[in-house]
Design an enzyme around this catalytic site. Structure first.
Site, PDB file in Angstrom:
ATOM      1  N   ASP A   1      41.296  43.422  48.622  1.00  0.00           N
ATOM      2  CA  ASP A   1      41.767  43.603  47.253  1.00  0.00           C
ATOM      3  C   ASP A   1      40.774  42.884  46.330  1.00  0.00           C
ATOM      4  O   ASP A   1      39.828  42.216  46.777  1.00  0.00           O
ATOM      5  CB  ASP A   1      43.213  43.110  47.090  1.00  0.00           C
TER       6      ASP A   1
HETATM    7  C1  BGC Z   1      45.611  45.204  42.829  1.00  0.00           C
HETATM    8  C2  BGC Z   1      45.490  46.433  43.706  1.00  0.00           C
HETATM    9  C3  BGC Z   1      44.542  47.429  43.096  1.00  0.00           C
HETATM   10  C4  BGC Z   1      43.216  46.762  42.796  1.00  0.00           C
HETATM   11  C5  BGC Z   1      42.193  47.690  42.192  1.00  0.00           C
HETATM   12  C6  BGC Z   1      44.268  44.680  42.368  1.00  0.00           C
HETATM   13  O1  BGC Z   1      44.426  43.705  41.386  1.00  0.00           O
HETATM   14  O2  BGC Z   1      46.303  44.200  43.537  1.00  0.00           O
HETATM   15  O3  BGC Z   1      46.749  47.001  43.919  1.00  0.00           O
HETATM   16  O4  BGC Z   1      44.386  48.531  43.935  1.00  0.00           O
HETATM   17  O5  BGC Z   1      43.436  45.693  41.894  1.00  0.00           O
HETATM   18  O6  BGC Z   1      42.501  48.024  40.893  1.00  0.00           O
END
Ligand code: BGC
Length: 745
Positions: free
Chosen positions: A307
């Site tokens: 993530d």
């Molecule tokens: C979130 C994810 C997301 C990623 C990309 C993160 O802050 O936890 O769910 O896919 O950002 O945008």
């Protein structure tokens, strides 16, 4: 204690059959991956494991110039010098379809025409309730509302349309679905989940994966999914986003893993990792979760993406790595195949050094890169990485809007009604409250922007609740008195005056748009000002209909009692205003059921599948509304619950049937819910667990037999050895108020 009958071989077998028939294709892909890997330099390989955000390759300070444009030099730097394998996100807010076409084309031209080996970039996006970063897209109810439909067909349709519109934007990879189980109502990402139940989340997750990926990722309108956030993200002790969870192994296997297993068996292409930590170990560094369980047990063959910035955070936040370089080593060796770095090229530099020093073996790089390339081949990106402009044809079409409206209609859940609803056609209504006249409260986070709170960017052709009611009943019958919405003070005298001329007051309460950590709250109770507004209106003595819009069950106990009706809208999406109006006037008979327990008190947060001791000695499961609850404008009666066996041999199937009748005078949809209770077990068993459900439509007086089939696996649980087992003994089946017992031999 009884002896377990057998231990399950998890999903290895299921997974290996999931793509039966595609062997030729997959061996072809494997040989292409091998050939390409053999030609790649270490730099090119390590680059594939890098994902940067679009800001890194965009014009302006921090890539945030408006209007957005790619910076050709930054782009070449990323793709040619650092060989990045993937790019994600939008720089500020959603782009038009045309702009997406331009930038994806620009990126792929550099990647495929200017790079040595012509490897296409894998673009990834969060399209969590439709293609929410493409302007004008079909934006569905958020997943908590999709779960309230209890209708896997609608979820599959949502996933199909989302895949179509994401691919129409030129993007082949979606960071969806969230398969975190929603068992903590405080968590600001509850609205992204399919609710609190293992089986419901698993079934809807499976439907989503099949809808998005189909059977062939190479099809022009299919998109690879990313199951997230593996695993345990949704259960923070504090309720705050990105904080610690403590989940013992039995609980992990019982409540948190099954949905991932189901979605992997359905062919899910990628998995994204939990940003936080479980049992004191940041998941991005957890070899046990990322390898022993995900790969060895669950047989996941795709690639694992980190993530946002979470590899770095092993050093900067979690302090389990004493340098950024050690953080990279830990993450890669734990099983991260691609790092969402995403703001620089540090991961590339550090990983390169680590491999050269021998701290990360080449074989691990080949493994990760092989998995990434495999998906690029499967998606057909080597043949054609460019946007398919013909997909514009159905983008945001009337057909897709209709499917969206159908989902919103089935999501809305009627929680209380003393007969005030449906409104009569000539009713004079006052509509008020902070969520009455806004589209952002119907959609919340991941809508046009990350936080979804920029009302000015919302489409002008979609209706909020006030507008939708005016369209139904006529503008003269629907008076809107703004109250507590941004910029409006509470003018109670004006409101009271308007109410005195009306038949009914519709009070729209709820939450402003939010997403992730900014959505943290310190109190599950709804703000005092909103409760006070509702109380004042109830005091007028006019019938009051409460409408709640929001991503989690904020406590409203004190106002529900005095209200005549309560309609739960969740976050019903762009057609949510219309669907709510249709339900309020009775054009649509509500059929949504709560996918979570709606708590009555802040300190009584019990899930429906609690343990017997939680309801012993005067303790109660007495929420405001239980899991699975929802009213209709008609009534249903259940009779004749029958089981095929009183005594079930271990390899046999149990046939269950029940008669369900519409006993009212309107057509309606009912969710028939089958629960199993294991009466005695070697570890304490929940009081009941959902094991099957079916949504049926019945005309007035119509009766239908509903049949279910259960197998021993449905009676399994995680035993004392932390393995899945089935024990012989007595079980109870409950459907509605009816129960039957049988014995498993
Ligand atoms: C979130 C994810 C997301 C990623 C990309 C993160 O802050 O936890 O769910 O896919 O950002 O945008």
């Amino acid at each position: 204690m009884k002896n377990p009958l057998f231990v399950f071989l998890t999903f290895a077998l299921v997974a290996s059959f999931a793509f039966a028939g595609s062997t030729d294709k997959s061996s072809n892909v494997e040989s292409r991956v091998r050939d390409l890997l053999a030609k790649m330099t270490l730099e090119e390989k390590v680059g594939q494991m890098n994902q940067v955000t679009i800001d890194v390759v965009s014009k302006g300070e921090g890539g945030r110039a408006e209007p957005h444009a790619l910076d050709p030099q930054k782009l070449e730097n990323a793709v040619l010098k650092y060989h990045v394998g993937s790019i994600l996100n939008v720089a500020n807010s959603a782009y038009t379809l045309e702009h997406w076409h331009e930038i994806i084309t620009q990126i792929q031209e550099v990647a495929t025409k200017k790079s040595r080996l012509g490897i296409p970039v894998l673009y990834g996006i969060d399209a969590v309730h439709g293609a929410n970063y493409t302007l004008g897209a079909t934006l569905f109810p958020q997943h908590i509302a999709m779960a309230a439909t209890w209708n896997p067909e609608l979820v599959k349709k949502e996933a199909e349309i989302t895949a179509y519109e994401v691919r129409a934007s030129g993007i082949p990879w979606n960071f969806s679905p969230v398969l975190d189980i929603g068992r903590n109502p405080l968590w600001p990402r509850l609205f992204e989940t399919f609710g609190e139940d293992v089986y419901l989340v698993s079934e809807l997750g499976r439907a989503y994966v099949i809808g998005s990926q189909g059977t062939n990722l190479n099809a022009p309108d299919k998109v690879a999914v990313s199951l997230k956030h593996y695993v345990g993200y949704s259960f923070p002790m504090s309720g705050k986003d990105r904080t610690q969870a403590w989940i013992p192994e039995r609980m992990l296997r019982e409540y948190f893993l099954p949905m991932f297993q189901t979605a992997i068996a359905a062919g899910a292409a990628t998995v994204m990792v939990n940003s936080a930590e479980v049992n004191g170990i940041p998941v991005h560094s957890d070899h046990f979760l990322l390898n022993d369980i995900l790969r060895d047990e669950m047989q996941f063959k795709g690639f694992v993406v980190s993530d946002w910035e979470d590899v770095k955070r092993l050093h900067t936040r979690d302090r389990i790595a004493d340098s950024p370089k050690e953080a990279v080593r830990m993450a890669v060796m734990a099983g991260i195949d691609m790092s969402m770095v995403p703001l620089d090229f540090s991961f590339y530099e550090l990983l390169l050094e680590l491999v050269k020093e021998g701290a990360v073996p080449q074989s691990r790089i080949d493994e990760a890169v092989g998995r990434i390339l495999k998906l690029k081949f499967e998606l057909g990106l080597f043949e054609n990485p460019y946007p398919n402009r013909s997909l514009k044809a159905k983008f945001a079409s009337a057909e897709f809007t209709e499917a969206n409206l159908a989902a919103a209609r089935e999501a809305i859940t009627l929680l209380k009604n003393d007969g005030v609803l449906p409104l009569s056609q000539n009713a004079k209504v006052v509509v008020t409250g902070p969520t009455a006249a806004s589209l952002s409260v119907l959609n919340s986070g991941w809508t046009i922007t990350w936080q979804g709170d920029n009302e000015a960017l919302y489409p002008k052709n979609k209706l909020n609740i006030v507008q939708a009611l005016q369209a139904k009943l006529g503008a003269e019958q629907v008076v809107h008195v703004p109250a507590l919405a941004t910029g409006h003070a509470l003018e109670m005298p004006a409101l009271a005056n308007a109410i005195s001329h009306a038949d009914v007051a519709i009070v729209c309460l709820g939450e402003k748009a939010y997403c992730e950590t900014p959505g943290n709250i310190d109190d599950l109770a709804l703000e005092e000002t909103q409760l006070a507004l509702a109380k004042e209106i109830i005091k007028t003595g006019k019938p009051v209909v409460l409408v709640f819009l929001g991503g989690r069950p904020r406590l409203i106990t004190e106002v529900v009692e005095g209200a005549n009706a309560l309609v739960m809208g969740y976050l019903p999406g762009m057609e949510g205003g219309r669907a709510l109006a249709e339900v309020l006037v009775g054009e649509v008979n509500p059929s949504g059921k709560l996918p979570f327990t709606y708590p009555r008190y802040a300190n009584a947060l019990m899930n429906y599948d609690h343990k017997p001791l939680e309801v012993a000695e005067g303790n109660k499961y007495a929420p405001l509304f239980p899991f699975g609850f929802g009213l209709s404008y008609t009534t249903f009666a259940y009779r004749d619950l029958k089981l095929s066996h009183q005594s079930l041999p271990q390899n046999a199937q149990l046939q269950v049937s029940v008669m369900v009748k519409n006993t009212g005078n309107r057509a309606g949809k009912e969710v028939v819910q089958l629960y199993v209770t294991d009466l005695y077990g070697s570890v304490s068993r929940p009081v009941k667990q959902l094991k099957r459900f079916a949504k049926i439509s019945l005309a007035p007086a119509e009766e239908q037999e509903v049949k279910f089939v259960l197998a021993a696996e449905d009676l399994s649980f995680i035993g004392r050895e932390n393995k899945r087992i089935v024990e012989p003994g007595q079980f109870k089946i409950t459907i509605g108020e009816l129960t039957q017992t049988f014995t498993l031999k």
